[in-house]
Motif scaffolding. Structure first.
Motif, PDB file in Angstrom:
ATOM      1  N   LEU A  69       0.854  -1.186   0.000  1.00  8.50           N
ATOM      2  CA  LEU A  69       0.000   0.000   0.000  1.00  8.50           C
ATOM      3  C   LEU A  69       0.887   1.231   0.000  1.00  8.50           C
ATOM      4  O   LEU A  69       1.704   1.435   0.898  1.00  8.50           O
ATOM      5  CB  LEU A  69      -0.907  -0.004   1.231  1.00  8.50           C
ATOM      6  N   LEU A  70       0.744   2.089  -1.039  1.00 10.19           N
ATOM      7  CA  LEU A  70       1.544   3.307  -1.155  1.00 10.19           C
ATOM      8  C   LEU A  70       0.854   4.487  -0.479  1.00 10.19           C
ATOM      9  O   LEU A  70       1.491   5.275   0.210  1.00 10.19           O
ATOM     10  CB  LEU A  70       1.803   3.633  -2.620  1.00 10.19           C
ATOM     11  N   TRP A  71      -0.434   4.641  -0.743  1.00 10.63           N
ATOM     12  CA  TRP A  71      -1.189   5.706  -0.108  1.00 10.63           C
ATOM     13  C   TRP A  71      -2.672   5.399  -0.228  1.00 10.63           C
ATOM     14  O   TRP A  71      -3.093   4.566  -1.048  1.00 10.63           O
ATOM     15  CB  TRP A  71      -0.873   7.078  -0.697  1.00 10.63           C
ATOM     16  N   GLU A  79     -14.035  14.586   7.270  1.00 11.06           N
ATOM     17  CA  GLU A  79     -12.795  15.153   6.758  1.00 11.06           C
ATOM     18  C   GLU A  79     -12.108  14.127   5.858  1.00 11.06           C
ATOM     19  O   GLU A  79     -12.140  12.930   6.131  1.00 11.06           O
ATOM     20  CB  GLU A  79     -11.854  15.549   7.901  1.00 11.06           C
ATOM     21  N   ARG A  80     -11.483  14.609   4.801  1.00  9.30           N
ATOM     22  CA  ARG A  80     -10.773  13.736   3.872  1.00  9.30           C
ATOM     23  C   ARG A  80      -9.281  13.788   4.188  1.00  9.30           C
ATOM     24  O   ARG A  80      -8.690  14.864   4.253  1.00  9.30           O
ATOM     25  CB  ARG A  80     -11.038  14.174   2.436  1.00  9.30           C
ATOM     26  N   TRP A  81      -8.696  12.624   4.383  1.00 10.38           N
ATOM     27  CA  TRP A  81      -7.283  12.510   4.731  1.00 10.38           C
ATOM     28  C   TRP A  81      -6.524  11.716   3.668  1.00 10.38           C
ATOM     29  O   TRP A  81      -7.036  10.730   3.138  1.00 10.38           O
ATOM     30  CB  TRP A  81      -7.101  11.790   6.068  1.00 10.38           C
ATOM     31  N   PHE A  82      -5.301  12.123   3.404  1.00  5.99           N
ATOM     32  CA  PHE A  82      -4.373  11.356   2.590  1.00  5.99           C
ATOM     33  C   PHE A  82      -3.389  10.691   3.562  1.00  5.99           C
ATOM     34  O   PHE A  82      -2.686  11.391   4.302  1.00  5.99           O
ATOM     35  CB  PHE A  82      -3.591  12.263   1.633  1.00  5.99           C
ATOM     36  N   PRO A 126       5.728   8.825  -1.732  1.00  4.43           N
ATOM     37  CA  PRO A 126       4.961   9.405  -2.848  1.00  4.43           C
ATOM     38  C   PRO A 126       4.083  10.610  -2.477  1.00  4.43           C
ATOM     39  O   PRO A 126       3.079  10.853  -3.141  1.00  4.43           O
ATOM     40  CB  PRO A 126       4.092   8.231  -3.287  1.00  4.43           C
ATOM     41  N   MET A 127       4.457  11.378  -1.456  1.00 10.77           N
ATOM     42  CA  MET A 127       3.641  12.521  -1.061  1.00 10.77           C
ATOM     43  C   MET A 127       3.621  13.598  -2.134  1.00 10.77           C
ATOM     44  O   MET A 127       2.552  14.095  -2.515  1.00 10.77           O
ATOM     45  CB  MET A 127       4.176  13.112   0.255  1.00 10.77           C
TER      46      MET A 127
END
Length: 289
Positions: A69-71, A79-82, A126-127
């Protein structure tokens, strides 16, 4: 709080705001994209130290490399989180949120030791590519896995899956005096004058910012003879979108990318290109443009 500098990518300035007490470090590829001072800020990047507890209610999207899993994008309390993970060991690397109303990222990461100094590396892969991707959901832009070259007069991109010859063609052009914009990840942008341009982004290796006007898009494949087949209409759109990066977790993003791709194809020709990998491919391409 004032910005301590900025990163300029494709003409957009990302202001850097360090809310941590640690020094910031960035991967080698950022070196020539960094500006110590800035008078223009289009997006803000706020860096914080340490993770906070998140109660995940729903997973919207996951990106993997094999089983790794990369992201992922999750929802927690509306709320949406990365959530971004280390590409090798799978450990949580960044927690990030984006506020589209004020164009501000808040990125949280843990401190680490670099040459005996405790620092944070908030844009570690990969941010950073996620930030460029989100930019394309708001601006007249597309992010593509492709090779791009500029010969001083015209810019061309070669898109396709691994093994079709993108890097080989770029290398042929480079040996014949053209500049390789980037051999992996490109931003395509509609400029204010209506013309389209190609831009590189910071990579894991050092490279100067590079760009050029875009004139043609090619989908190469190995062939016993050079061939050119122009694509139009829905077929061209489907082929272009197949090689752009769009994650599909947000219907508005999908619509935006489709509209931008349609605009691009009104201005720039797209063709399938059968390739014999010799220098003869260059005059062949020019003769069909």
């Amino acid at each position: 709080m004032s910005a301590i500098g900025s990163i300029c990518v494709a003409g957009y300035h990302f202001g850097l705001f360090n809310q941590s007490k640690r020094a910031l470090v960035f991967e080698t590829g950022f070196e020539d994209f960094l500006n110590g001072k800035t008078t223009q800020i289009d997006r803000e990047l706020h860096f914080c130290e340490g993770f906070i507890p998140i109660s995940v209610e729903r997973t919207l999207y996951q990106a993997k490399a094999g089983e790794q899993l990369l992201w992922e994008i999750v929802e927690a309390k509306d709320e949406r989180w990365f959530l971004v993970y280390h590409p090798e060991n799978g450990h949580l690397q960044q927690q990030a949120q984006y506020n589209p109303q004020n164009h501000t990222w808040t990125i949280r990461s843990m401190a680490s030791l670099v040459e005996d100094e405790s620092v944070i590396n908030p844009l570690a892969y990969p941010m950073a590519p996620l930030i460029w991707y989100v930019l394309t959901t708001e601006e007249p832009m597309l992010l593509m896995h492709a090779s791009g070259i500029f010969d001083g007069q015209k810019g061309r991109i070669f898109a396709g899956f691994s093994g079709v010859g993108k890097s080989t063609i770029a290398g042929i052009w480079e040996r014949n005096g053209a500049q390789v914009i980037n051999d992996d990840r490109l931003l395509l942008k509609k400029e204010k004058d209506g013309l389209w341009s190609i831009h590189n982004t910071p990579m894991y290796y050092r490279a100067l910012p590079a760009s050029g006007q875009l004139h043609a898009i090619y989908l190469p494949f190995h062939s016993e003879q050079n061939s050119y087949t122009k694509l139009e209409g829905a077929l061209a759109l489907a082929n272009l979108l197949a090689f752009t990066i769009h994650h599909g977790y947000d219907a508005q993003h999908v619509l935006h990318h489709s509209n931008v791709a349609e605009q691009l194809l009104q201005d720039v020709a797209l063709a399938k290109l059968g390739v014999v990998p010799t220098d003869e491919i260059i005059p062949f391409i020019r003769a069909h443009e």
